[in-house]
Design a protein around this motif. Structure first.
Motif, PDB file in Angstrom:
ATOM      1  N   TYR A  36      -0.035  -3.432  -2.637  1.00 19.27           N
ATOM      2  CA  TYR A  36      -1.462  -3.574  -2.865  1.00 19.27           C
ATOM      3  C   TYR A  36      -2.162  -2.263  -2.504  1.00 19.27           C
ATOM      4  CZ  TYR A  36      -0.606  -8.650  -2.811  1.00 19.27           C
ATOM      5  OH  TYR A  36      -0.146  -9.914  -3.077  1.00 19.27           O
ATOM      6  N   GLN A  38      -6.157  -0.813  -1.425  1.00 20.45           N
ATOM      7  CA  GLN A  38      -7.466  -1.245  -0.971  1.00 20.45           C
ATOM      8  C   GLN A  38      -8.361  -0.039  -0.758  1.00 20.45           C
ATOM      9  OE1 GLN A  38      -7.692  -3.015   2.972  1.00 20.45           O
ATOM     10  NE2 GLN A  38      -9.338  -4.381   2.331  1.00 20.45           N
ATOM     11  N   GLN A  42     -13.587  -2.739   0.187  1.00 20.95           N
ATOM     12  CA  GLN A  42     -13.249  -3.553  -0.973  1.00 20.95           C
ATOM     13  C   GLN A  42     -12.045  -4.436  -0.674  1.00 20.95           C
ATOM     14  OE1 GLN A  42     -13.073  -1.634  -4.775  1.00 20.95           O
ATOM     15  NE2 GLN A  42     -14.664  -0.146  -4.248  1.00 20.95           N
ATOM     16  N   SER A  43     -11.719  -5.270  -1.633  1.00 20.66           N
ATOM     17  CA  SER A  43     -10.608  -6.191  -1.434  1.00 20.66           C
ATOM     18  C   SER A  43      -9.283  -5.529  -1.809  1.00 20.66           C
ATOM     19  CB  SER A  43     -10.838  -7.435  -2.294  1.00 20.66           C
ATOM     20  OG  SER A  43      -9.862  -8.409  -2.004  1.00 20.66           O
ATOM     21  N   LEU A  44      -8.211  -6.269  -1.643  1.00 21.86           N
ATOM     22  CA  LEU A  44      -6.892  -5.781  -2.006  1.00 21.86           C
ATOM     23  C   LEU A  44      -6.636  -6.029  -3.483  1.00 21.86           C
ATOM     24  CD1 LEU A  44      -6.708  -6.598   1.134  1.00 21.86           C
ATOM     25  CD2 LEU A  44      -4.252  -6.502   0.756  1.00 21.86           C
ATOM     26  N   MET A  45      -6.108  -5.007  -4.138  1.00 15.97           N
ATOM     27  CA  MET A  45      -5.758  -5.127  -5.546  1.00 15.97           C
ATOM     28  C   MET A  45      -4.249  -4.984  -5.678  1.00 15.97           C
ATOM     29  SD  MET A  45      -8.530  -5.475  -7.444  1.00 15.97           S
ATOM     30  CE  MET A  45      -8.059  -4.850  -9.060  1.00 15.97           C
ATOM     31  N   LEU A  46      -3.615  -5.937  -6.311  1.00 13.65           N
ATOM     32  CA  LEU A  46      -2.177  -5.862  -6.503  1.00 13.65           C
ATOM     33  C   LEU A  46      -1.852  -4.742  -7.472  1.00 13.65           C
ATOM     34  CD1 LEU A  46       0.633  -7.158  -6.008  1.00 13.65           C
ATOM     35  CD2 LEU A  46       0.218  -8.538  -8.046  1.00 13.65           C
ATOM     36  N   PHE A  91      -5.979   2.882   1.003  1.00 11.78           N
ATOM     37  CA  PHE A  91      -5.157   2.154   1.970  1.00 11.78           C
ATOM     38  C   PHE A  91      -4.139   1.358   1.156  1.00 11.78           C
ATOM     39  CE2 PHE A  91      -4.329   0.926   6.145  1.00 11.78           C
ATOM     40  CZ  PHE A  91      -4.276  -0.452   6.301  1.00 11.78           C
ATOM     41  N   ILE A  93      -0.917  -1.287   1.110  1.00 12.99           N
ATOM     42  CA  ILE A  93      -0.302  -2.328   1.935  1.00 12.99           C
ATOM     43  C   ILE A  93       0.800  -3.019   1.137  1.00 12.99           C
ATOM     44  CG2 ILE A  93      -0.707  -4.367   3.363  1.00 12.99           C
ATOM     45  CD1 ILE A  93      -3.625  -3.805   3.337  1.00 12.99           C
ATOM     46  N   PHE A 109       2.740  -9.279   5.727  1.00 11.72           N
ATOM     47  CA  PHE A 109       2.192  -7.990   5.342  1.00 11.72           C
ATOM     48  C   PHE A 109       2.590  -6.889   6.316  1.00 11.72           C
ATOM     49  CE2 PHE A 109      -0.698  -8.551   1.769  1.00 11.72           C
ATOM     50  CZ  PHE A 109      -0.740  -9.929   1.679  1.00 11.72           C
ATOM     51  N   GLY A 112       0.044  -1.403   6.732  1.00 15.26           N
ATOM     52  CA  GLY A 112      -0.734  -0.551   5.851  1.00 15.26           C
ATOM     53  C   GLY A 112      -0.535   0.928   6.094  1.00 15.26           C
ATOM     54  N   ARG A 114      -2.668   4.539   5.446  1.00 19.85           N
ATOM     55  CA  ARG A 114      -3.896   5.215   5.027  1.00 19.85           C
ATOM     56  C   ARG A 114      -3.504   6.570   4.446  1.00 19.85           C
ATOM     57  NH1 ARG A 114      -8.618   3.488   4.116  1.00 19.85           N
ATOM     58  NH2 ARG A 114      -8.567   2.293   6.037  1.00 19.85           N
TER      59      ARG A 114
ATOM     60  N   GLN B   2      -8.872  -9.762  -9.773  1.00 22.00           N
ATOM     61  CA  GLN B   2      -9.334 -10.497  -8.619  1.00 22.00           C
ATOM     62  C   GLN B   2     -10.050 -11.735  -9.096  1.00 22.00           C
ATOM     63  OE1 GLN B   2      -8.873  -9.598  -5.263  1.00 22.00           O
ATOM     64  NE2 GLN B   2      -7.399  -8.255  -6.247  1.00 22.00           N
ATOM     65  N   LEU B  43      -3.214  -6.822   7.445  1.00 20.56           N
ATOM     66  CA  LEU B  43      -3.699  -8.195   7.338  1.00 20.56           C
ATOM     67  C   LEU B  43      -2.995  -9.105   8.336  1.00 20.56           C
ATOM     68  CD1 LEU B  43      -3.791  -8.644   3.482  1.00 20.56           C
ATOM     69  CD2 LEU B  43      -5.707  -8.268   4.995  1.00 20.56           C
ATOM     70  N   PHE B  88     -10.499 -12.616   4.259  1.00 19.19           N
ATOM     71  CA  PHE B  88     -10.179 -12.723   2.836  1.00 19.19           C
ATOM     72  C   PHE B  88      -9.478 -14.044   2.555  1.00 19.19           C
ATOM     73  CE2 PHE B  88     -11.101  -8.427   1.478  1.00 19.19           C
ATOM     74  CZ  PHE B  88     -10.937  -7.672   2.629  1.00 19.19           C
ATOM     75  N   PHE B 105      -6.535 -11.768  -4.163  1.00 19.96           N
ATOM     76  CA  PHE B 105      -7.469 -11.792  -3.046  1.00 19.96           C
ATOM     77  C   PHE B 105      -8.915 -11.908  -3.504  1.00 19.96           C
ATOM     78  CE2 PHE B 105      -5.090 -10.971   0.814  1.00 19.96           C
ATOM     79  CZ  PHE B 105      -3.852 -10.633   0.298  1.00 19.96           C
ATOM     80  N   GLY B 106      -9.690 -12.589  -2.679  1.00 17.52           N
ATOM     81  CA  GLY B 106     -11.134 -12.604  -2.869  1.00 17.52           C
ATOM     82  C   GLY B 106     -11.737 -11.303  -2.381  1.00 17.52           C
ATOM     83  N   GLN B 107     -13.043 -11.176  -2.571  1.00 14.98           N
ATOM     84  CA  GLN B 107     -13.722  -9.929  -2.231  1.00 14.98           C
ATOM     85  C   GLN B 107     -13.929  -9.764  -0.735  1.00 14.98           C
ATOM     86  OE1 GLN B 107     -14.288  -7.509  -4.542  1.00 14.98           O
ATOM     87  NE2 GLN B 107     -13.032  -8.941  -5.707  1.00 14.98           N
TER      88      GLN B 107
END
Lengths: 118, 115
Positions: A36, A38, A42-46, A91, A93, A109, A112, A114, B2, B43, B88, B105-107
Protein backbone atom coordinates in the motif's frame (compact mmCIF):
# COMPACT_ATOMS: atom_id res chain seq x y z
CA UNK A 1 -0.58 -11.78 16.85
CA UNK A 2 1.64 -12.49 13.89
CA UNK A 3 4.52 -10.14 13.17
CA UNK A 4 5.35 -8.47 9.88
CA UNK A 5 8.63 -6.63 9.76
CA UNK A 6 9.29 -3.91 7.22
CA UNK A 7 12.71 -2.45 6.53
CA UNK A 8 13.89 0.24 6.35
CA UNK A 9 11.52 2.35 8.42
CA UNK A 10 12.68 5.45 6.61
CA UNK A 11 14.96 6.22 3.69
CA UNK A 12 16.15 9.32 1.87
CA UNK A 13 17.44 8.92 -1.65
CA UNK A 14 18.44 11.07 -4.58
CA UNK A 15 16.32 11.45 -7.68
CA UNK A 16 17.10 8.81 -10.25
CA UNK A 17 18.25 6.17 -7.81
CA UNK A 18 16.42 3.00 -6.81
CA UNK A 19 15.26 2.01 -3.36
CA UNK A 20 14.36 -1.45 -2.11
CA UNK A 21 11.91 -2.02 0.72
CA UNK A 22 11.62 -5.40 2.41
CA UNK A 23 8.59 -6.95 4.01
CA UNK A 24 9.07 -10.10 6.09
CA UNK A 25 6.62 -12.30 7.92
CA UNK A 26 8.58 -13.33 10.98
CA UNK A 27 6.57 -16.14 12.50
CA UNK A 28 4.29 -17.33 9.73
CA UNK A 29 4.30 -18.10 6.05
CA UNK A 30 2.61 -15.65 3.72
CA UNK A 31 1.74 -16.77 0.21
CA UNK A 32 0.26 -13.38 -0.46
CA UNK A 33 1.45 -9.97 0.62
CA UNK A 34 0.04 -6.59 -0.24
CA UNK A 35 1.74 -3.26 -0.83
CA UNK A 36 0.00 0.00 0.00
CA UNK A 37 0.95 3.61 -0.44
CA UNK A 38 -0.16 6.48 1.74
CA UNK A 39 0.26 10.20 1.05
CA UNK A 40 0.21 12.64 3.97
CA UNK A 41 -3.17 12.97 5.61
CA UNK A 42 -4.68 10.52 3.16
CA UNK A 43 -5.82 6.93 3.27
CA UNK A 44 -3.99 3.81 2.16
CA UNK A 45 -4.14 2.94 -1.51
CA UNK A 46 -3.45 -0.61 -2.60
CA UNK A 47 -0.63 -0.72 -5.13
CA UNK A 48 -0.20 -4.40 -5.81
CA UNK A 49 -0.70 -7.94 -4.64
CA UNK A 50 2.48 -9.93 -4.27
CA UNK A 51 2.16 -13.67 -4.84
CA UNK A 52 4.90 -16.06 -3.83
CA UNK A 53 6.52 -17.60 -6.87
CA UNK A 54 4.57 -15.65 -9.46
CA UNK A 55 4.21 -12.18 -10.87
CA UNK A 56 2.63 -9.47 -8.82
CA UNK A 57 -0.80 -8.15 -9.68
CA UNK A 58 -0.85 -4.38 -9.95
CA UNK A 59 -3.78 -2.07 -9.35
CA UNK A 60 -4.93 0.20 -12.11
CA UNK A 61 -2.70 3.20 -12.53
CA UNK A 62 0.33 1.68 -10.80
CA UNK A 63 3.37 1.38 -13.05
CA UNK A 64 4.73 -2.13 -12.77
CA UNK A 65 8.06 -1.17 -14.31
CA UNK A 66 8.54 1.54 -11.74
CA UNK A 67 7.43 -0.40 -8.69
CA UNK A 68 9.09 -3.79 -8.98
CA UNK A 69 7.76 -6.45 -6.65
CA UNK A 70 9.45 -9.72 -5.91
CA UNK A 71 8.05 -12.43 -3.65
CA UNK A 72 10.81 -15.00 -3.72
CA UNK A 73 9.90 -16.91 -0.59
CA UNK A 74 6.97 -17.50 1.72
CA UNK A 75 8.34 -14.98 4.20
CA UNK A 76 9.75 -12.18 2.08
CA UNK A 77 8.41 -9.70 -0.44
CA UNK A 78 10.35 -6.72 -1.73
CA UNK A 79 9.23 -3.50 -3.36
CA UNK A 80 11.82 -1.64 -5.42
CA UNK A 81 11.07 1.92 -6.43
CA UNK A 82 13.13 2.42 -9.57
CA UNK A 83 14.40 5.76 -10.85
CA UNK A 84 12.78 7.49 -7.93
CA UNK A 85 11.39 11.00 -8.30
CA UNK A 86 10.26 13.46 -5.64
CA UNK A 87 6.62 12.61 -6.39
CA UNK A 88 7.35 9.04 -5.27
CA UNK A 89 7.95 10.36 -1.76
CA UNK A 90 5.34 8.66 0.35
CA UNK A 91 4.69 6.17 3.14
CA UNK A 92 4.75 2.57 1.89
CA UNK A 93 3.18 -0.21 3.97
CA UNK A 94 3.01 -3.94 3.40
CA UNK A 95 0.60 -6.46 4.84
CA UNK A 96 0.36 -10.23 4.88
CA UNK A 97 -2.02 -13.01 5.69
CA UNK A 98 -0.85 -16.31 7.06
CA UNK A 99 -0.70 -19.31 4.75
CA UNK A 100 -3.93 -21.26 4.82
CA UNK A 101 -5.92 -18.41 6.31
CA UNK A 102 -8.98 -17.61 4.32
CA UNK A 103 -10.83 -14.38 4.10
CA UNK A 104 -12.35 -13.43 7.41
CA UNK A 105 -9.17 -13.00 9.40
CA UNK A 106 -7.08 -9.97 10.05
CA UNK A 107 -4.19 -8.91 7.90
CA UNK A 108 -0.94 -8.09 9.64
CA UNK A 109 0.80 -4.89 8.70
CA UNK A 110 4.42 -3.87 8.68
CA UNK A 111 5.42 -0.67 10.41
CA UNK A 112 5.78 1.19 7.13
CA UNK A 113 8.61 2.88 5.26
CA UNK A 114 8.82 6.63 4.87
CA UNK A 115 10.49 7.34 1.51
CA UNK A 116 11.78 10.82 0.77
CA UNK A 117 13.25 11.50 -2.66
CA UNK A 118 15.38 14.64 -2.90
CA UNK B 1 -10.24 2.20 -5.65
CA UNK B 2 -11.23 3.45 -2.25
CA UNK B 3 -14.79 2.54 -1.53
CA UNK B 4 -14.95 3.51 2.09
CA UNK B 5 -16.24 6.83 3.18
CA UNK B 6 -15.75 7.85 6.75
CA UNK B 7 -17.23 10.62 8.75
CA UNK B 8 -16.42 12.77 10.37
CA UNK B 9 -13.10 13.50 8.73
CA UNK B 10 -11.91 15.03 11.98
CA UNK B 11 -13.22 14.78 15.51
CA UNK B 12 -12.04 16.75 18.52
CA UNK B 13 -13.26 15.82 21.99
CA UNK B 14 -12.32 16.05 25.64
CA UNK B 15 -10.96 13.17 27.68
CA UNK B 16 -13.72 11.06 29.13
CA UNK B 17 -16.12 11.72 26.29
CA UNK B 18 -17.17 9.08 23.79
CA UNK B 19 -16.02 9.19 20.18
CA UNK B 20 -18.11 7.79 17.34
CA UNK B 21 -16.81 7.31 13.84
CA UNK B 22 -18.81 6.05 10.89
CA UNK B 23 -17.85 4.18 7.76
CA UNK B 24 -19.83 3.44 4.63
CA UNK B 25 -18.90 1.12 1.81
CA UNK B 26 -20.25 0.17 -1.58
CA UNK B 27 -19.69 -3.49 -2.41
CA UNK B 28 -20.44 -6.73 -0.62
CA UNK B 29 -17.98 -7.74 2.03
CA UNK B 30 -16.79 -10.74 3.94
CA UNK B 31 -15.76 -8.67 6.93
CA UNK B 32 -14.94 -5.13 7.95
CA UNK B 33 -11.97 -4.16 10.06
CA UNK B 34 -11.01 -1.06 11.99
CA UNK B 35 -7.42 0.10 12.28
CA UNK B 36 -5.66 2.80 14.17
CA UNK B 37 -2.65 4.75 12.95
CA UNK B 38 -0.55 7.10 14.99
CA UNK B 39 1.04 9.89 13.00
CA UNK B 40 3.63 8.55 10.57
CA UNK B 41 3.44 5.03 11.94
CA UNK B 42 2.11 1.67 10.84
CA UNK B 43 -1.36 0.32 11.34
CA UNK B 44 -2.65 -1.31 14.47
CA UNK B 45 -5.53 -3.71 14.07
CA UNK B 46 -8.37 -2.91 16.46
CA UNK B 47 -11.28 -5.16 15.67
CA UNK B 48 -12.76 -7.32 12.92
CA UNK B 49 -16.47 -7.83 12.44
CA UNK B 50 -17.80 -10.42 10.05
CA UNK B 51 -20.66 -9.81 7.66
CA UNK B 52 -22.97 -12.05 9.71
CA UNK B 53 -22.27 -10.14 12.91
CA UNK B 54 -24.04 -6.99 13.97
CA UNK B 55 -22.06 -5.84 16.97
CA UNK B 56 -18.74 -6.56 18.56
CA UNK B 57 -16.95 -5.33 21.65
CA UNK B 58 -13.32 -5.17 22.62
CA UNK B 59 -12.45 -3.29 25.78
CA UNK B 60 -13.56 0.32 25.29
CA UNK B 61 -14.32 -0.31 21.63
CA UNK B 62 -17.72 -1.11 20.23
CA UNK B 63 -18.24 -1.78 16.53
CA UNK B 64 -21.54 -2.16 14.75
CA UNK B 65 -22.20 -3.36 11.24
CA UNK B 66 -25.32 -2.86 9.17
CA UNK B 67 -24.91 -4.75 5.92
CA UNK B 68 -28.29 -3.57 4.63
CA UNK B 69 -27.06 0.02 4.83
CA UNK B 70 -23.46 -0.92 4.05
CA UNK B 71 -22.24 0.98 7.06
CA UNK B 72 -20.29 0.48 10.25
CA UNK B 73 -19.54 2.55 13.28
CA UNK B 74 -16.73 2.55 15.80
CA UNK B 75 -17.42 3.83 19.29
CA UNK B 76 -14.60 4.55 21.71
CA UNK B 77 -15.94 5.04 25.19
CA UNK B 78 -14.31 7.09 27.94
CA UNK B 79 -11.68 8.39 25.56
CA UNK B 80 -8.13 9.16 26.65
CA UNK B 81 -5.52 11.51 25.25
CA UNK B 82 -3.60 8.41 24.14
CA UNK B 83 -6.49 7.56 21.79
CA UNK B 84 -5.47 10.51 19.61
CA UNK B 85 -4.77 8.97 16.19
CA UNK B 86 -6.27 8.37 12.77
CA UNK B 87 -8.84 5.62 12.52
CA UNK B 88 -9.56 3.72 9.33
CA UNK B 89 -12.16 1.19 8.37
CA UNK B 90 -11.17 -1.41 5.82
CA UNK B 91 -13.39 -3.80 3.95
CA UNK B 92 -12.46 -7.32 3.00
CA UNK B 93 -14.16 -8.34 -0.25
CA UNK B 94 -16.48 -11.28 -0.50
CA UNK B 95 -14.12 -13.11 -2.81
CA UNK B 96 -11.72 -15.96 -2.73
CA UNK B 97 -8.34 -16.84 -4.08
CA UNK B 98 -5.67 -14.20 -4.06
CA UNK B 99 -8.12 -11.52 -3.00
CA UNK B 100 -7.73 -12.72 0.58
CA UNK B 101 -6.30 -9.85 2.56
CA UNK B 102 -6.89 -7.30 -0.19
CA UNK B 103 -8.34 -4.54 1.92
CA UNK B 104 -9.99 -1.37 0.74
CA UNK B 105 -9.56 1.47 3.18
CA UNK B 106 -11.83 4.34 4.04
CA UNK B 107 -10.58 7.90 4.09
CA UNK B 108 -10.10 7.87 7.83
CA UNK B 109 -11.12 9.96 10.78
CA UNK B 110 -8.55 12.04 12.63
CA UNK B 111 -9.42 11.88 16.32
CA UNK B 112 -7.97 14.36 18.77
CA UNK B 113 -8.64 13.83 22.46
CA UNK B 114 -7.75 16.81 24.63
CA UNK B 115 -6.55 16.15 28.17
Amino acid sequence: GAVVSQHPSWVICKSGTSVKIECRSLDFQATTMFWYRQFPKQSLMLMATSNEGSKATYEQGVEKDKFLINHASLTLSTLTVTSAHPEDSSFYICSARAFGQGSGTEAFFGQGTRLTVV
Amino acid sequence: SQQGEEDPQALSIQEGENATMNCSYKTSINNLQWYRQNSGRGLVHLILIRSNEREKHSGRLRVTLDTSKKSSSLLITASRAADTASYFCATDPNAGGTSYGKLTFGQGTILTVHP
